[in-house]
Write an enzyme that holds these catalytic residues in place. Structure first.
Site, PDB file in Angstrom:
ATOM      1  CB  CYS A 116      -0.924   0.013   1.201  1.00 54.01           C
ATOM      2  SG  CYS A 116      -1.949  -1.443   1.253  1.00 54.01           S
ATOM      3  CG  HIS A 244      -3.036   3.294   2.413  1.00 50.28           C
ATOM      4  ND1 HIS A 244      -3.681   2.985   1.239  1.00 50.28           N
ATOM      5  CD2 HIS A 244      -3.089   2.169   3.174  1.00 50.28           C
ATOM      6  CE1 HIS A 244      -4.098   1.735   1.282  1.00 50.28           C
ATOM      7  NE2 HIS A 244      -3.751   1.216   2.458  1.00 50.28           N
ATOM      8  CG  ASN A 274      -6.776  -0.830   1.815  1.00 49.50           C
ATOM      9  OD1 ASN A 274      -6.128  -0.455   0.838  1.00 49.50           O
ATOM     10  ND2 ASN A 274      -6.217  -1.294   2.914  1.00 49.50           N
TER      11      ASN A 274
HETATM   12  N1  ACO Z   1     -18.295  -8.494  10.643  1.00 49.08           N
HETATM   13  C1  ACO Z   1     -18.662  -8.768  11.907  1.00 49.08           C
HETATM   14  N2  ACO Z   1     -17.789  -9.151  12.870  1.00 49.08           N
HETATM   15  C2  ACO Z   1     -16.494  -9.252  12.521  1.00 49.08           C
HETATM   16  C3  ACO Z   1     -16.040  -8.979  11.202  1.00 49.08           C
HETATM   17  C4  ACO Z   1     -17.018  -8.597  10.253  1.00 49.08           C
HETATM   18  N3  ACO Z   1     -16.683  -8.298   8.964  1.00 49.08           N
HETATM   19  N4  ACO Z   1     -14.714  -9.157  11.160  1.00 49.08           N
HETATM   20  C5  ACO Z   1     -14.317  -9.517  12.394  1.00 49.08           C
HETATM   21  N5  ACO Z   1     -15.398  -9.582  13.210  1.00 49.08           N
HETATM   22  C6  ACO Z   1     -15.439  -9.920  14.631  1.00 49.08           C
HETATM   23  C7  ACO Z   1     -14.250 -10.739  15.074  1.00 49.08           C
HETATM   24  O1  ACO Z   1     -14.470 -12.112  14.837  1.00 49.08           O
HETATM   25  C8  ACO Z   1     -14.179 -10.415  16.541  1.00 49.08           C
HETATM   26  O2  ACO Z   1     -15.157 -11.188  17.213  1.00 49.08           O
HETATM   27  P1  ACO Z   1     -14.851 -11.785  18.696  1.00 49.08           P
HETATM   28  O3  ACO Z   1     -14.642 -10.575  19.564  1.00 49.08           O
HETATM   29  O4  ACO Z   1     -16.103 -12.536  18.995  1.00 49.08           O
HETATM   30  O5  ACO Z   1     -13.617 -12.622  18.533  1.00 49.08           O
HETATM   31  C9  ACO Z   1     -14.643  -8.957  16.629  1.00 49.08           C
HETATM   32  O6  ACO Z   1     -15.356  -8.717  15.403  1.00 49.08           O
HETATM   33  C10 ACO Z   1     -13.500  -7.985  16.756  1.00 49.08           C
HETATM   34  O7  ACO Z   1     -12.505  -8.315  15.794  1.00 49.08           O
HETATM   35  P2  ACO Z   1     -11.189  -7.464  15.652  1.00 49.08           P
HETATM   36  O8  ACO Z   1     -10.343  -8.023  14.550  1.00 49.08           O
HETATM   37  O9  ACO Z   1     -10.557  -7.307  17.002  1.00 49.08           O
HETATM   38  O10 ACO Z   1     -11.788  -6.056  15.211  1.00 49.08           O
HETATM   39  P3  ACO Z   1     -11.091  -4.644  15.142  1.00 49.08           P
HETATM   40  O11 ACO Z   1     -11.827  -3.679  15.966  1.00 49.08           O
HETATM   41  O12 ACO Z   1      -9.596  -4.739  15.337  1.00 49.08           O
HETATM   42  O13 ACO Z   1     -11.335  -4.228  13.623  1.00 49.08           O
HETATM   43  C11 ACO Z   1     -10.225  -4.161  11.486  1.00 49.08           C
HETATM   44  C12 ACO Z   1     -10.811  -5.033  12.588  1.00 49.08           C
HETATM   45  C13 ACO Z   1     -11.335  -3.296  10.915  1.00 49.08           C
HETATM   46  C14 ACO Z   1      -9.639  -5.058  10.426  1.00 49.08           C
HETATM   47  C15 ACO Z   1      -9.151  -3.233  12.105  1.00 49.08           C
HETATM   48  O14 ACO Z   1      -8.292  -3.983  12.928  1.00 49.08           O
HETATM   49  C16 ACO Z   1      -8.325  -2.545  11.037  1.00 49.08           C
HETATM   50  O15 ACO Z   1      -8.817  -1.775  10.239  1.00 49.08           O
HETATM   51  N6  ACO Z   1      -7.000  -2.791  11.050  1.00 49.08           N
HETATM   52  C17 ACO Z   1      -6.116  -2.210  10.062  1.00 49.08           C
HETATM   53  C18 ACO Z   1      -6.092  -3.117   8.910  1.00 49.08           C
HETATM   54  C19 ACO Z   1      -5.506  -2.459   7.706  1.00 49.08           C
HETATM   55  O16 ACO Z   1      -5.679  -1.285   7.510  1.00 49.08           O
HETATM   56  N7  ACO Z   1      -4.845  -3.253   6.908  1.00 49.08           N
HETATM   57  C20 ACO Z   1      -4.355  -2.865   5.675  1.00 49.08           C
HETATM   58  C21 ACO Z   1      -3.235  -1.875   5.767  1.00 49.08           C
HETATM   59  S1  ACO Z   1      -2.023  -2.215   4.648  1.00 49.08           S
HETATM   60  C22 ACO Z   1      -2.777  -2.510   3.246  1.00 49.08           C
HETATM   61  O17 ACO Z   1      -3.587  -1.692   2.865  1.00 49.08           O
HETATM   62  C23 ACO Z   1      -2.521  -3.789   2.531  1.00 49.08           C
END
Ligand code: ACO
Length: 315
Positions: A116, A244, A274
């Site tokens: 990215c 980004h 993204n």
């Molecule tokens: N819908 C509903 N529930 C979900 C989903 C979904 N799509 N995805 C995960 N969950 C659940 C999980 O199973 C978890 O459940 P549990 O508590 O029962 O175990 C709960 O939601 C929380 O999951 P987390 O992964 O802890 O959620 P978080 O608040 O961290 O959000 C997210 C996840 C949105 C992916 C966040 O961590 C994020 O944006 N991180 C950055 C990722 C990123 O930007 N990556 C790319 C950058 S580099 C590039 O672009 C390649």
């Protein structure tokens, strides 16, 4: 700081996958909800490639629009650089195919992979090529077809990504407008935080979302501050920050740390998700006509690798 700017942005263009996929559409396929996706990420819809579209066709469409916007013919381009991690084939490069499609044959063409952060890396490479005299007119493209490397049945990742391309035409100019500084970085010790195989590989994209989130909210303000301090400019002189587009909450947290007014921060992740290397150049058409000469734009990319890069551009 080098007072002579290199790489004036003479034209911009973008192309998105033609299939609009809303959070409601994903509710029908996955155990997720519009409420969960929009509150955690700010994403409301994203674009997936449609029939006959792929990474190369998106790159070509965005490039044609950027050339037309700049009033430049393909034959005037003497270097094509494509930042991408999703080239459909190892060979030929996407850049080579873009060059052929726009009529820039026999000139330099190369792909560049920095996830990215790829477009921000590409801007540093292009500006250096222009400054050295190795090229005079560069077509710089950021393109990714994330649907080719994401597991569409994995709700933790598939809701985040979209397919798109953005392109800019960079000219040497007279040195008053263009890129004045860059920061590049990578740290392979953190590679396990985000991995993906090539398109067609069984190894789909997997990430540690929380760790990437933490990294991203810190790296954006760190890079902006580094560029401001070493170039002796204030945040007020920065007309736009283009981070980004990974997650609106990442951007909002980073901007709070910086103390930058949100109206000067470009956010379009709500519409496109993204799009990896495409997310920064996809943003330019929304601000191009508002850009005020003498002010600055800072672009910040970060992603798998881990990689990061930032550019300071004088309008
Ligand atoms: N819908 C509903 N529930 C979900 C989903 C979904 N799509 N995805 C995960 N969950 C659940 C999980 O199973 C978890 O459940 P549990 O508590 O029962 O175990 C709960 O939601 C929380 O999951 P987390 O992964 O802890 O959620 P978080 O608040 O961290 O959000 C997210 C996840 C949105 C992916 C966040 O961590 C994020 O944006 N991180 C950055 C990722 C990123 O930007 N990556 C790319 C950058 S580099 C590039 O672009 C390649």
């Amino acid at each position: 700081m080098n007072p002579l700017a290199a790489g004036r942005i003479a034209g911009v263009g973008r192309a998105l996958g033609s299939r609009v996929v809303t959070n409601r559409d994903l509710e029908l396929l996955l155990d997720t909800s519009d409420e969960w996706i929009s509150s955690r990420t700010g994403i409301r819809e994203r674009r997936f490639v449609g029939e006959g579209e792929d990474c190369v066709s998106l790159a070509v469409d965005a490039s044609r629009r950027a050339l037309s916007h700049a009033g430049v013919e393909g034959g005037d381009v003497d270097l094509v650089v494509c930042a991408t991690s999703t080239a459909p084939e190892a060979v030929p490069s996407v850049a080579s195919q873009v060059g052929e499609a726009i009529g820039a044959c026999g000139v330099g063409a190369m792909d560049l992979g920095a996830a990215c952060a790829g477009f921000a890396y590409g801007a540093a490479v292009a500006a250096s090529m222009l400054r050295s005299g190795l090229a005079t007119t560069i077509l710089l493209v950021g393109v990714d077809e994330l649907t080719s490397i994401v597991d569409l049945e994995d709700r933790a990742t598939s809701i985040l990504f979209g397919d798109g391309a953005g392109a800019v035409v960079l000219e040497q100019g007279d040195g008053s407008s263009g890129f004045v500084d860059h920061v590049l970085g990578a740290d392979g010790r953190f590679a396990p935080l985000l991995r993906a195989g090539h398109p067609g590989s069984p190894q789909k994209l997997r990430q540690n979302g929380r760790e990437v989130f933490r990294f991203a909210t810190k790296i954006i303000p760190d890079l902006v501050e580094k560029l401001l301090v070493r170039n002796g400019i204030s945040l007020d002189q920065v007309q736009y920050l283009i981070p980004h587009q990974a997650n609106a909450r990442i951007i909002q947290a980073a901007v709070r740390r910086l103390g930058m007014p949100e109206e000067r921060v470009v956010i379009n992740v709500d519409r496109y998700g993204n799009t990896s290397a495409a997310s920064i150049p996809i943003s330019y058409p929304d601000i191009y006509d508002e850009m005020e000469p003498g002010r600055y734009i800072i672009t910040v990319g970060f992603g798998g690798g881990l990689t990061w890069a930032a550019n300071l551009y004088r309008i």
